[in-house]
Write a protein that holds these residues in place. Structure first.
Motif, PDB file in Angstrom:
ATOM      1  N   ILE A 111       1.201  -1.028  -0.046  1.00  0.00           N
ATOM      2  CA  ILE A 111      -0.361  -0.108   0.092  1.00  0.00           C
ATOM      3  C   ILE A 111       0.727   1.241   0.218  1.00  0.00           C
ATOM      4  N   GLY A 112       2.200   0.774   0.821  1.00  0.00           N
ATOM      5  CA  GLY A 112       2.763   2.398  -0.123  1.00  0.00           C
ATOM      6  C   GLY A 112       3.360   2.452  -1.013  1.00  0.00           C
ATOM      7  N   ARG A 113       3.418   1.674  -1.764  1.00  0.00           N
ATOM      8  CA  ARG A 113       4.237   1.778  -3.188  1.00  0.00           C
ATOM      9  C   ARG A 113       3.463   2.570  -4.207  1.00  0.00           C
ATOM     10  N   TYR A 114       1.542   1.780  -3.670  1.00  0.00           N
ATOM     11  CA  TYR A 114       0.648   1.802  -4.049  1.00  0.00           C
ATOM     12  C   TYR A 114       0.456   3.423  -4.089  1.00  0.00           C
ATOM     13  N   ALA A 115       0.329   4.125  -2.338  1.00  0.00           N
ATOM     14  CA  ALA A 115       0.486   5.466  -2.772  1.00  0.00           C
ATOM     15  C   ALA A 115       1.486   6.828  -3.261  1.00  0.00           C
ATOM     16  N   LYS A 116       2.637   6.115  -3.584  1.00  0.00           N
ATOM     17  CA  LYS A 116       4.262   6.953  -3.971  1.00  0.00           C
ATOM     18  C   LYS A 116       3.171   6.973  -5.481  1.00  0.00           C
ATOM     19  N   ALA A 117       3.503   5.676  -5.477  1.00  0.00           N
ATOM     20  CA  ALA A 117       3.059   6.090  -7.773  1.00  0.00           C
ATOM     21  C   ALA A 117       1.656   6.985  -7.517  1.00  0.00           C
ATOM     22  N   ALA A 118       1.018   6.995  -7.037  1.00  0.00           N
ATOM     23  CA  ALA A 118      -0.468   7.643  -7.635  1.00  0.00           C
ATOM     24  C   ALA A 118      -0.391   8.863  -7.030  1.00  0.00           C
ATOM     25  N   PHE A 119       0.623   9.232  -6.639  1.00  0.00           N
ATOM     26  CA  PHE A 119       0.948  10.595  -5.646  1.00  0.00           C
ATOM     27  C   PHE A 119       2.441  11.635  -6.345  1.00  0.00           C
ATOM     28  N   GLY A 120       2.884  10.303  -6.721  1.00  0.00           N
ATOM     29  CA  GLY A 120       4.008  10.819  -7.920  1.00  0.00           C
ATOM     30  C   GLY A 120       5.206  11.627  -6.848  1.00  0.00           C
ATOM     31  N   SER A 121       5.303  13.280  -7.904  1.00  0.00           N
ATOM     32  CA  SER A 121       5.837  13.924  -7.241  1.00  0.00           C
ATOM     33  C   SER A 121       5.347  14.711  -6.488  1.00  0.00           C
ATOM     34  N   LYS A 122       3.739  15.452  -5.633  1.00  0.00           N
ATOM     35  CA  LYS A 122       3.138  15.411  -4.835  1.00  0.00           C
ATOM     36  C   LYS A 122       3.037  15.368  -3.780  1.00  0.00           C
ATOM     37  N   THR A 148       3.173  -6.823  17.789  1.00  0.00           N
ATOM     38  CA  THR A 148       3.650  -6.977  16.177  1.00  0.00           C
ATOM     39  C   THR A 148       3.856  -6.490  14.776  1.00  0.00           C
ATOM     40  N   VAL A 149       2.239  -6.880  14.865  1.00  0.00           N
ATOM     41  CA  VAL A 149       1.118  -6.878  13.248  1.00  0.00           C
ATOM     42  C   VAL A 149       1.247  -5.241  12.804  1.00  0.00           C
ATOM     43  N   GLY A 150       1.657  -4.680  14.251  1.00  0.00           N
ATOM     44  CA  GLY A 150       0.894  -3.339  13.493  1.00  0.00           C
ATOM     45  C   GLY A 150       2.260  -2.305  13.619  1.00  0.00           C
ATOM     46  N   VAL A 151       3.245  -2.853  14.294  1.00  0.00           N
ATOM     47  CA  VAL A 151       4.472  -2.566  13.601  1.00  0.00           C
ATOM     48  C   VAL A 151       5.435  -2.950  12.545  1.00  0.00           C
ATOM     49  N   LEU A 152       5.191  -3.707  12.206  1.00  0.00           N
ATOM     50  CA  LEU A 152       5.687  -4.159  10.372  1.00  0.00           C
ATOM     51  C   LEU A 152       4.805  -3.867   9.848  1.00  0.00           C
ATOM     52  N   ARG A 153       3.454  -3.903   9.524  1.00  0.00           N
ATOM     53  CA  ARG A 153       2.569  -2.945   8.941  1.00  0.00           C
ATOM     54  C   ARG A 153       2.751  -1.184   8.253  1.00  0.00           C
ATOM     55  N   HIS A 154       3.571  -0.422   9.571  1.00  0.00           N
ATOM     56  CA  HIS A 154       3.288   0.527   9.199  1.00  0.00           C
ATOM     57  C   HIS A 154       4.693   0.849   9.123  1.00  0.00           C
ATOM     58  N   ASN A 155       5.646   0.174   8.979  1.00  0.00           N
ATOM     59  CA  ASN A 155       7.175   0.313   9.041  1.00  0.00           C
ATOM     60  C   ASN A 155       7.248  -0.377   7.460  1.00  0.00           C
ATOM     61  N   GLY A 156       5.933  -0.590   7.053  1.00  0.00           N
ATOM     62  CA  GLY A 156       5.923  -1.304   5.352  1.00  0.00           C
ATOM     63  C   GLY A 156       5.185  -0.571   4.356  1.00  0.00           C
ATOM     64  N   PHE A 157       4.871   0.071   5.311  1.00  0.00           N
ATOM     65  CA  PHE A 157       3.902   1.767   4.634  1.00  0.00           C
ATOM     66  C   PHE A 157       5.171   2.219   4.264  1.00  0.00           C
ATOM     67  N   LEU A 158       6.027   2.574   5.161  1.00  0.00           N
ATOM     68  CA  LEU A 158       6.557   4.136   5.190  1.00  0.00           C
ATOM     69  C   LEU A 158       7.886   3.329   4.200  1.00  0.00           C
ATOM     70  N   GLN A 159       8.633   2.108   3.400  1.00  0.00           N
ATOM     71  CA  GLN A 159       9.905   1.518   3.202  1.00  0.00           C
ATOM     72  C   GLN A 159       8.981   1.535   1.248  1.00  0.00           C
ATOM     73  N   GLY A 160       7.641   1.439   1.587  1.00  0.00           N
ATOM     74  CA  GLY A 160       7.121   0.875   0.106  1.00  0.00           C
ATOM     75  C   GLY A 160       6.667   2.520  -0.534  1.00  0.00           C
ATOM     76  N   PHE A 161       6.687   3.260   0.440  1.00  0.00           N
ATOM     77  CA  PHE A 161       6.340   4.933   0.237  1.00  0.00           C
ATOM     78  C   PHE A 161       7.821   5.849  -0.519  1.00  0.00           C
ATOM     79  N   GLY A 162       8.353   5.119   0.224  1.00  0.00           N
ATOM     80  CA  GLY A 162      10.121   5.622   0.406  1.00  0.00           C
ATOM     81  C   GLY A 162      10.751   6.750   1.509  1.00  0.00           C
ATOM     82  N   VAL A 163       9.793   6.700   3.033  1.00  0.00           N
ATOM     83  CA  VAL A 163      10.119   7.323   3.683  1.00  0.00           C
ATOM     84  C   VAL A 163      10.521   6.670   5.182  1.00  0.00           C
TER      85      VAL A 163
END
Length: 338
Positions: free
Chosen positions: A155-166, A180-195
């Motif tokens: 979902i992080g990669r999806y959001a980044k692709a949708a936002f582009g340079s915005k 752990t499940v919350g930490v993993l999803r949280h960290n995964g989103f940040l990783q996918g979004f690139g921050v």
């Protein structure tokens, strides 16, 4: 008189044959699906976080169906709320006392439950974590779960692709600290979004316990703090729908993207209607089915399952983004739960 003696002997012989036949039938009842290494009925325990979240309702249904198919007894329990470790500890004590062969557990507090798991394992009970890994993961014999880090990455990669340079102004509606499940999803989103954690683009973070009402309150708090939020990550779809309610009340629902994790039928329909842009779908039925099978196999062979089994995850959206693997809403509805 002689005939009476022979008749009596025949009756005794017939009775002995009948008794022998009954003994064979009784012995047969102790084998097959109900047989175990110790010769008794196989009982499997299932402990979920709650009995109300559709994810765990479907998990319980899957376990009950598979237990029936395998001819074993299923004993179930759940916490009163997400994070209720005390009820899970009590449930484990009850299951140990009942003589279960194995316990499937979705840990509410991934650290606090460990001593109870260790107690069960010390008594020869196989303990398998479902959906949420224990902390440490090695505290349980095995883990059957979604790759929650990957679910967040998708979902992080999806959001980044949708936002582009915005520029993004992100609100993160999390679970509870340290789970752990919350930490993993949280960290995964940040990783996918690139921050990274602490990035200034994350303007608000709130805990929701995965609850819809708490998700709404968290979103209201975030909007007060940062009215220009345009992207919302949520731990699950109930929190996402709570966030949407708050955004709609503020007249912001058309200007904010929500991404989430779970893939329940309500969540997929929210993707279909545009309330949620995308969600990572996981499969609780598969977790429960494979978990029951593993414990039945252990009961019959004495061989425990070990390590991590990935039960799969797919991104569900009606607005696919280039470079991001996804499935459409029709696939999501065909494979959803709840």
């Amino acid at each position: 008189m002689k005939c009476d003696v022979w008749a009596s002997r025949r009756r005794r012989a017939g009775a002995m044959v009948a008794i022998a036949a009954l003994s064979l039938v009784a012995a047969g009842c102790g084998k097959g699906a109900k047989g175990s290494a110790s010769g008794g009925e196989i009982t499997v325990g299932l402990i979920t976080k709650t009995d109300t979240n559709p994810f765990f309702v479907k998990m319980k249904e899957g376990a009950q169906k598979e237990a029936q198919a395998k001819g074993v007894k299923l004993m179930t329990a759940a916490g009163k709320f997400d994070g209720d470790n005390a009820s899970q500890v009590t449930a484990m004590e009850n299951m140990i006392a009942a003589g279960v062969k194995g316990i499937l557990i979705v840990p509410s507090d991934t650290k606090a439950i460990v001593p109870s798991i260790q107690k069960a394992r010390a008594k020869g009970i196989e303990v398998i974590a479902l959906d949420t890994p224990t902390d440490p993961q090695s505290a349980s014999d095995a883990l059957f779960a979604t790759n929650n880090l990957n679910a967040g990455v998708l979902i992080g990669r999806y959001a980044k692709a949708a936002f582009g340079s915005k520029p993004a102004k992100i609100a993160m509606l999390d679970l509870n600290p340290g789970i752990t499940v919350g930490v993993l999803r949280h960290n995964g989103f940040l990783q996918g979004f690139g921050v990274k954690e602490g990035d200034p683009s994350v303007v608000c973070a709130q805990n929701t316990q995965g609850d819809q009402a708490k998700g709404q309150t968290a979103m209201e708090n975030c909007l007060q703090k940062a009215p220009d939020i345009n992207l919302v990550y949520t731990i699950n779809e109930p929190a996402a729908l709570g966030a949407y309610t708050a955004l709609k009340a503020a007249g912001r629902e058309k200007n904010v993207m929500i991404v989430s994790v779970d893939g329940g039928c309500t969540g997929v329909r929210a993707v279909q209607s545009g309330q949620i842009a995308a969600t990572s779908q996981q499969y609780p039925l598969k977790m429960a089915t494979q978990g029951v099978d593993a414990i039945v196999d252990f009961a019959k062979t004495g061989k425990k399952t070990s390590g991590y089994t990935d039960t799969g995850v797919n991104l569900i959206t009606n607005k696919a983004q280039p470079g991001v693997d996804s499935k459409d809403v029709q696939f999501g509805l065909a494979n959803c739960w709840g």
